[in-house]
Enzyme design. Structure first.
Site, PDB file in Angstrom:
ATOM      1  CB  CYS A 136      -0.900  -0.006   1.238  1.00  0.00           C
ATOM      2  SG  CYS A 136      -1.984   1.438   1.379  1.00  0.00           S
ATOM      3  CG  HIS A 178      -5.619  -2.129  -1.667  1.00  0.00           C
ATOM      4  ND1 HIS A 178      -4.576  -2.763  -1.018  1.00  0.00           N
ATOM      5  CD2 HIS A 178      -5.376  -0.803  -1.524  1.00  0.00           C
ATOM      6  CE1 HIS A 178      -3.755  -1.860  -0.525  1.00  0.00           C
ATOM      7  NE2 HIS A 178      -4.216  -0.658  -0.815  1.00  0.00           N
ATOM      8  CD  GLU A 179      -6.654   1.656  -4.255  1.00  0.00           C
ATOM      9  OE1 GLU A 179      -6.851   2.668  -3.551  1.00  0.00           O
ATOM     10  OE2 GLU A 179      -5.543   1.097  -4.335  1.00  0.00           O
ATOM     11  CG  HIS A 182      -7.343   2.869   0.941  1.00  0.00           C
ATOM     12  ND1 HIS A 182      -6.599   3.122   2.076  1.00  0.00           N
ATOM     13  CD2 HIS A 182      -6.495   2.287   0.054  1.00  0.00           C
ATOM     14  CE1 HIS A 182      -5.350   2.715   1.879  1.00  0.00           C
ATOM     15  NE2 HIS A 182      -5.261   2.201   0.665  1.00  0.00           N
TER      16      HIS A 182
END
Length: 224
Positions: A136, A178-179, A182
């Protein structure tokens, strides 16, 4: 992924009510990549506002382009707005997938064009899971194995407000998860097998294989 700038912006004081548009305008004063916020900054952990026109179209386009330049410069294959200090549910992804064939096949890594994800959410498709080392831009210098859904359905809008409803598999599914995580205040370490945590130097020396089986045996952790 790569180390962020050491000029990462500090979180604003609780009493600061500056509109998000003003914050974005401040970030866009320069022409270079935006500073990337590192783990430990509250903006990566707090609630993120859904995008609902807080940035007028011209400003949104400038912000998206700045995020794209920042992602390329890092370099990375995805970047979420909180990673540059902006609490909006916006992320960008792009992956040229310039990797050896054995890596491409093992990880399901195929090229992805540049995309803007506005207010994204995902849900698993089927019960398949895949575990690979992941890094990351907000946690520079480290990687760890994360087991994620092998296939997900993404729902969001693009930067023009058009509806997106698409199924992603392999590495593109990992990037989407993953995004989007966030934007829910999560870092990949929240989902990682911490016994696998490795410095970039250790990765380069020991764990460059397409899959993490050797790392799991040596570091004593289980794969799904």
């Amino acid at each position: 992924m790569a180390s962020p700038s050491d000029r990462a912006p500090r979180d604003r004081a609780p009493g600061d009510r500056a509109p998000l548009a003003e914050r974005v305008e401040e970030l866009l004063v320069g022409d270079g990549p935006l500073p990337i916020v590192a783990a430990g900054d509250p903006v990566l952990r707090r609630g993120i506002e859904p995008f609902d026109g807080q940035l007028e179209p011209a400003l949104l386009a400038r912000f998206v382009e700045a995020m794209r330049r920042t992602m390329h410069a890092a370099p990375g294959v995805g970047l979420a707005a909180p990673q540059v200090g902006v609490g909006l549910r916006i992320a960008v992804i792009e992956d040229p997938a310039t990797v050896p064939d054995e890596v491409r096949v093992a990880r399901g890594r195929v090229p992805q064009p540049f995309r803007v994800l506005v207010n994204p959410s995902y849900e698993p498709v089927g019960g398949g899971r895949a575990a690979f080392f992941e890094g990351c831009l907000s946690v520079p210098g480290w990687q760890a194995v994360v087991a994620r859904h092998a296939e997900v359905r993404l729902r969001c809008q693009d930067e023009h407000g058009r509806r997106v409803d698409e199924v992603f598999t392999g590495w593109p599914a990992r990037i989407v998860q993953h995004e989007t995580d966030h934007l829910d205040g999560m870092l990949y370490l929240d989902r990682a097998e911490l016994r696998s945590l490795s410095s970039n130097a250790a990765m380069a020396e020991r764990w460059t294989q397409p899959t993490p089986e050797q790392a799991a045996a040596a570091l004593d952790f289980e794969l799904p």
